[in-house]
Structure formats: C-alpha cells, structure tokens
Write an enzyme that holds these catalytic residues in place. Structure first.
Site, PDB file in Angstrom:
ATOM      1  N   LYS A 117     -10.155  12.540   8.708  1.00 54.12           N
ATOM      2  CA  LYS A 117      -9.633  12.092  10.000  1.00 54.12           C
ATOM      3  C   LYS A 117      -9.605  13.268  10.965  1.00 54.12           C
ATOM      4  O   LYS A 117      -9.709  14.424  10.567  1.00 54.12           O
ATOM      5  CB  LYS A 117      -8.221  11.537   9.820  1.00 54.12           C
ATOM      6  N   ASP A 163       1.427   6.043   5.691  1.00 48.57           N
ATOM      7  CA  ASP A 163       0.476   5.117   5.083  1.00 48.57           C
ATOM      8  C   ASP A 163       1.009   4.492   3.786  1.00 48.57           C
ATOM      9  O   ASP A 163       0.305   3.756   3.112  1.00 48.57           O
ATOM     10  CB  ASP A 163      -0.851   5.844   4.848  1.00 48.57           C
ATOM     11  N   LYS A 214       0.844  -1.203   0.000  1.00 46.42           N
ATOM     12  CA  LYS A 214       0.000   0.000   0.000  1.00 46.42           C
ATOM     13  C   LYS A 214       0.877   1.251   0.000  1.00 46.42           C
ATOM     14  O   LYS A 214       1.717   1.443   0.881  1.00 46.42           O
ATOM     15  CB  LYS A 214      -0.907  -0.018   1.247  1.00 46.42           C
ATOM     16  N   ARG A 237      -7.847  -0.469   0.803  1.00 46.83           N
ATOM     17  CA  ARG A 237      -8.411  -1.630   0.096  1.00 46.83           C
ATOM     18  C   ARG A 237      -8.800  -1.271  -1.323  1.00 46.83           C
ATOM     19  O   ARG A 237      -8.828  -2.123  -2.194  1.00 46.83           O
ATOM     20  CB  ARG A 237      -9.584  -2.204   0.917  1.00 46.83           C
ATOM     21  N   ASP A 261      -2.700  10.003   4.177  1.00 46.41           N
ATOM     22  CA  ASP A 261      -4.106   9.603   4.278  1.00 46.41           C
ATOM     23  C   ASP A 261      -4.865  10.591   5.156  1.00 46.41           C
ATOM     24  O   ASP A 261      -4.822  10.512   6.380  1.00 46.41           O
ATOM     25  CB  ASP A 261      -4.194   8.184   4.867  1.00 46.41           C
ATOM     26  N   GLU A 270      -9.524   3.645   2.122  1.00 44.54           N
ATOM     27  CA  GLU A 270      -8.982   3.802   0.763  1.00 44.54           C
ATOM     28  C   GLU A 270      -7.927   2.760   0.432  1.00 44.54           C
ATOM     29  O   GLU A 270      -7.688   2.481  -0.736  1.00 44.54           O
ATOM     30  CB  GLU A 270      -8.404   5.214   0.598  1.00 44.54           C
TER      31      GLU A 270
HETATM   32  N1  BES Z   1      -4.424   4.244   7.028  1.00 41.61           N
HETATM   33  C1  BES Z   1      -5.585   3.899   7.760  1.00 41.61           C
HETATM   34  C2  BES Z   1      -5.349   2.826   8.808  1.00 41.61           C
HETATM   35  C3  BES Z   1      -4.482   3.197   9.974  1.00 41.61           C
HETATM   36  C4  BES Z   1      -5.052   3.814  11.078  1.00 41.61           C
HETATM   37  C5  BES Z   1      -3.151   2.890   9.989  1.00 41.61           C
HETATM   38  C6  BES Z   1      -4.251   4.137  12.165  1.00 41.61           C
HETATM   39  C7  BES Z   1      -2.355   3.192  11.079  1.00 41.61           C
HETATM   40  C8  BES Z   1      -2.914   3.819  12.159  1.00 41.61           C
HETATM   41  C9  BES Z   1      -6.678   3.403   6.824  1.00 41.61           C
HETATM   42  O1  BES Z   1      -6.681   3.950   5.567  1.00 41.61           O
HETATM   43  C10 BES Z   1      -7.983   3.771   7.440  1.00 41.61           C
HETATM   44  O2  BES Z   1      -8.236   4.920   7.558  1.00 41.61           O
HETATM   45  N2  BES Z   1      -8.761   2.791   7.826  1.00 41.61           N
HETATM   46  C11 BES Z   1     -10.002   3.023   8.445  1.00 41.61           C
HETATM   47  C12 BES Z   1     -10.985   1.996   7.941  1.00 41.61           C
HETATM   48  C13 BES Z   1     -12.381   2.230   8.420  1.00 41.61           C
HETATM   49  C14 BES Z   1     -12.955   3.477   7.796  1.00 41.61           C
HETATM   50  C15 BES Z   1     -13.199   1.011   8.059  1.00 41.61           C
HETATM   51  C16 BES Z   1      -9.813   2.903   9.952  1.00 41.61           C
HETATM   52  O3  BES Z   1      -9.104   2.001  10.383  1.00 41.61           O
HETATM   53  O4  BES Z   1     -10.336   3.745  10.661  1.00 41.61           O
HETATM   54 ZN    ZN Z   2      -4.929   4.559   4.828  1.00 42.24          ZN
HETATM   55 MG    MG Z   3      -7.853   5.738   5.471  1.00 38.83          MG
END
Ligand code: BES
Ligand code: ZN
Ligand code: MG
Length: 487
Positions: free
Chosen positions: A265, A276, A253, A339, A258, A337
């Site tokens: 966020k 990310d 990835k 996935r 992000d 994003e």
């Molecule tokens: N990059 C994040 C995941 C992440 C969060 C990595 C904290 C490291 C630390 C990913 O893109 C994301 O935002 N995932 C969401 C998915 C959710 C919306 C289903 C998440 O984990 O909040």
């Molecule tokens: Zn992400």
């Molecule tokens: Mg994200």
C-alpha cells in the site's frame, strides 16, 4: 458512567438539558421546578426547536441550574429510535464540552427509547485518546462524564441497563480497532477474544498455526507467510439451554495490520490499516452480547487472525494456494488478503458447523468505501430473507446498510486461467470491486444462507456521527446483535 433516573429536578445542578419540539412552546417541556423563572426567557424568539438547534442560557441565580441548554428536536411526529440516540449523544457531547455532569429531561416522545438513550449517552462519552499522558490525559479525564441524571416519570430500567451493556461492547470493539499493531497483534487479539469468552462463559476454541496447517487452510496460511506471528483462529460459541438446531455463524476478518504485502500500500490509508481487524472485533463483541443479553439462539463467532506483511517469506504475487475447500486460488494481488483468510474460515464453518445462516463482516474493499462512504456498509447475500432481516436491524440500530449486486458475471470474473479462482481479476481495472470480492466469497459458502457485510467505510471514520468518535466505530455490533435477537 452512572445513569440515574429521578422524577424531580434538583435545581442546583451545573447543567440541565431540555429537549424541545417544534410548534410546541419549548418552555412547556421544562420541569415545573424551574418553569416560572425560565419563563422570563420566553422573549427570545431566535430559538424555535428546529432539529439540531441549541439554545444555551446561564441563569445566574444560585437557585437555578448554572447552565440550561434547550435542544431543538424538530417535529415530534418525526421522532424515532435513532433520534432518541442522537439526542442523548448530542446532550452528552455538550456536557463534555462544559466539563460537567449532566441532568437531562426526557421528553414524553422518548419514553419507549430508554435503551437508545443509554446507548447514545455511553457511546458519545467514549474517549479514543487512550494513549495520551500528562496534561492531555488530565483534560480527557475532566471531560469524561461520570454521572447522568435523567428526569422522567417512567421507570426506565432494564432498558437503560441493556443500552449500557450494548454500548460497552461497542466501545470494547472500538478499543480493539484503535489499538495499533504493536499493541494489538494477532496473539494479543486472540487473548482479547479469550477474555471476552471467559467473561461471558462462552466456549472458546483457538486453532493454532499447526492445527490450521493440519486443516490445510492454504489461503489463510499464505497470507500469514510474511509474518513472524503465527496465524490463529478463534471460535467463540454461545449455546444457551434450549437452543436446538443448527447454529448461526458469524465470521469476522481479523487482519491486525494490512500492509498490502508485495502489492504494498502507499499513501492515504496506510496508517488506517490497523483497523483491518474490525470485523473480528465486532464478531467477538457480538458473541459477548449474546451471553450478556441472554439471546436464546445458538451462535458461533469465528475470527481468522493474522497480519498481512512483506518480507522474504511473504507470499508472492501470482502464487497459487490450495484452500481448505480444495479449490485453488491464484493470488493475483496480495492486498486482496481479506477474502483469502475468510474463504478458509467460511468453508471450514460450513463443513464443521453446518450453519442455518452465516454472516461475514469484513473491512474488505476500498471499492465499497468509495461507493458508499462512511455512512453505509455494503450488504450482499444469496437470499432475500437475510437481506430483509438485516435491513430491519439496520432501521432499528441506525447502522446503515446498502444492498449491492452480486451477479453470476461477477463470479465469472473470479475464474483464473491457471487455477480454479483468482483473488482479483486484474483485467477489469478494479471495477465493481466490492461485488467481485463478494462473488469470490460466495464460492465458499455452498448452499448455506449467507450474507456479507463490507464495512470498509463504516468501521473507521474521519467524520464521526454524534455518538461516534474519530477512528473505530464498532459498526456492526449493534446491527448484528439486533438481527440475532429478532431472528
Ligand atoms: N483492507 C483493505 C480494504 C480497505 C481499504 C479497507 C481501505 C478500508 C479502507 C483490503 O485488504 C484491500 O486491500 N483491498 C483491496 C482489494 C483490491 C486489491 C482488489 C482494495 O480495496 O484496494
Ligand atoms: Zn485488508
Ligand atoms: Mg489488503
């Protein structure tokens, strides 16, 4: 850093570190050259070589090392590869604190672990504060250890060289991860990949945005819509002579920042989101190592690269995109994003390269980090063999994995009311978020043997291990390299 191996101690060093084991007279491990003098220290009963114990003495004789540190190692029967790596890292961190070069006695128990020792020394010497100037910079330069002398009866090369090569790749990954978006955007990350490719004589292919459009990677392109930097996909290929058969594909990835997109966020981890692209940084460096270490397998690394931003052109919540595979996805959360870019890269890889095995590495879910913390990555797979293989590599490298469930019910949750799939199931309040994310990815691998590493917790840490520093760890470089070597 220079690591030299010698059999005799030069007594006039600044810092001598001697690992000692429980139950043994710790002075027994001291080199003969200093034994008689150090014997006077025997009276000190506070030190019994328990794991983690430090005993620092300053002999005050110009015939002896200025500082001697006894490093408690615990019981010799419990000493394994990971302990050797940690021992070396511990010694290195002490030398840095002392702003000194390091002379280090290698105990017999560590004779099979020179690779790990070199890894520990190099990784612990890493300085993440690359962007400081003036006095701070000078201070870091002082703590940077330039020479390590190992005292050992063994001839430790080429294991030392291997360890240093591997550590260099880990540290390159850390540098890429720690660099923020303004210094490591999608174009810059692509160029970093090109450099790794060139330095290691890999075949480098870069798909630009136009080509990605032609290939109809609608999910990947949807994420890129909010960006003013074109999406790109780097493909690095290591194909040594004699490596026949289908390749092993690694997918990383590569989200250079992000923001979450319209599901913006907030708070806690926002600033961390420069990390990310850790999966991509790891994959690129594993490919570099495949060449450097002469791994005799056909390996391909694919990294879809973009940022995930916000703006009038950015993808909106509930948008429906058509993926490379033809399946449609309802984007119920723009922050899921990872996935979306991976599903296109993975379906493309399956189609184009027909891999024997595929592993994706991604900072995919906060849920995985919540479940496993900074120590373990989540491991998912559609076959037992890869789980076993990756667990073995995990034991050898101390990059820990925890096998998490992937159930047909998780897949059901990813079905949309309006499209084929949805990238998040809003109704379920984010439960089993790491598993549902994996289930989504699984829809794009067909019958390929596949494993997924969710490195959200391990890629970027606030509580570093002995051989880590805060922020990027490079987690996965050693794990995947070891896995590929032993396949
Ligand atoms: N990059 C994040 C995941 C992440 C969060 C990595 C904290 C490291 C630390 C990913 O893109 C994301 O935002 N995932 C969401 C998915 C959710 C919306 C289903 C998440 O984990 O909040
Ligand atoms: Zn992400
Ligand atoms: Mg994200």
């Amino acid at each position: 850093m220079k690591i030299a191996a010698v059999s005799k101690l030069n007594k006039k060093v600044d810092l001598l570190i001697i690992p000692t084991f429980e139950g043994k007279d710790h002075l027994q491990s001291a080199p003969v050259e200093i034994k008689t003098v150090v014997a006077s220290l025997k009276k000190d009963k506070s030190f019994n070589s328990e794991a983690g114990q430090h005993h620092h003495v300053t002999p005050l004789s110009d015939k002896l090392p200025k500082n001697i540190l006894f490093l408690g190692m615990g019981k010799v029967k419990d000493f394994h590869a990971a302990d050797a790596r940690n021992m070396a890292a511990d010694a290195m961190k002490f030398a840095k604190k002392m702003e000194s070069d390091l002379t280090f006695v290698i105990p017999e128990a560590a004779n099979d672990y020179f690779q790990e020792i070199a890894e520990g020394l190099e990784m612990a010497n890493y300085n993440p504060a690359k962007y400081q100037t003036g006095e701070s910079k000078k201070k870091h330069e002082k703590t940077d250890v330039k020479t390590v002398t190992l005292i050992t009866a063994k001839k430790p090369n080429p294991a030392l060289k291997r360890g240093q090569t591997i550590a260099a790749a880990v540290m390159n990954a850390r540098d890429l991860i720690n660099a923020p978006h303004n210094l490591m955007n999608g174009t810059m990350l692509m160029n970093a990949a090109r450099k790794i490719g060139k330095d290691n004589k890999l075949k480098v292919t870069v798909l630009n945005k136009k080509q990605i459009e032609k290939l109809k990677m609608g999910a990947f392109l949807g994420v890129n819509k909010g960006s003013d930097i074109d999406a790109n996909m780097v493909i690095l290929e290591h194909k040594p002579k004699g490596a026949t058969g289908k390749p092993i594909v690694l997918v990383g990835k590569g989200i250079t920042f992000d923001s979450g997109g319209y599901n913006l966020k907030s708070g806690a981890w926002f600033a961390d989101m420069k990390m990310d692209m850790s999966g991509a940084a790891v994959v690129m460096n594993v490919l570099g190592l495949c060449a450097k270490l002469g791994i005799k397998k056909h390996v391909i690394g694919i990294t879809p690269i973009t940022d995930n931003l916000i703006g009038p052109k950015a993808q909106k919540v509930a948008d429906i995109v058509t993926t490379y595979s033809g399946k449609t996805v309802e984007v119920n959360n723009t922050d899921a994003e990872g996935r979306l870019i991976l599903c296109d890269a993975m379906a493309y890889a399956v189609d184009k390269f027909k891999p024997s095995k595929m592993i994706d590495v991604a900072t995919l879910t906060g849920a995985c980090m919540m479940a496993l913390g900074e120590k373990y990555a989540g491991l998912f797979a559609n076959n037992e063999g890869m789980i076993e293989g990756i667990k073995k590599a995990s034991d050898a490298t101390d990059e820990l994995v925890w096998h998490l469930p992937l159930h047909p019910d998780h897949t059901k949750e990813m079905k949309s009311r309006i499209a084929d799939l949805q990238n998040v199931n809003y109704g379920n309040k984010g439960m089993a978020g790491a598993s549902t994310a994996a289930a989504f990815l699984q829809e794009f691998v067909g019958k390929t043997d596949w494993a997924h590493l969710d490195i959200a917790g391990t890629a970027f840490v606030s509580k570093p291990k002995k051989y880590e520093a805060p922020m990027g760890t490079g987690y996965g470089v050693r794990l995947l390299t070891n896995y590929l070597e032993n396949l």
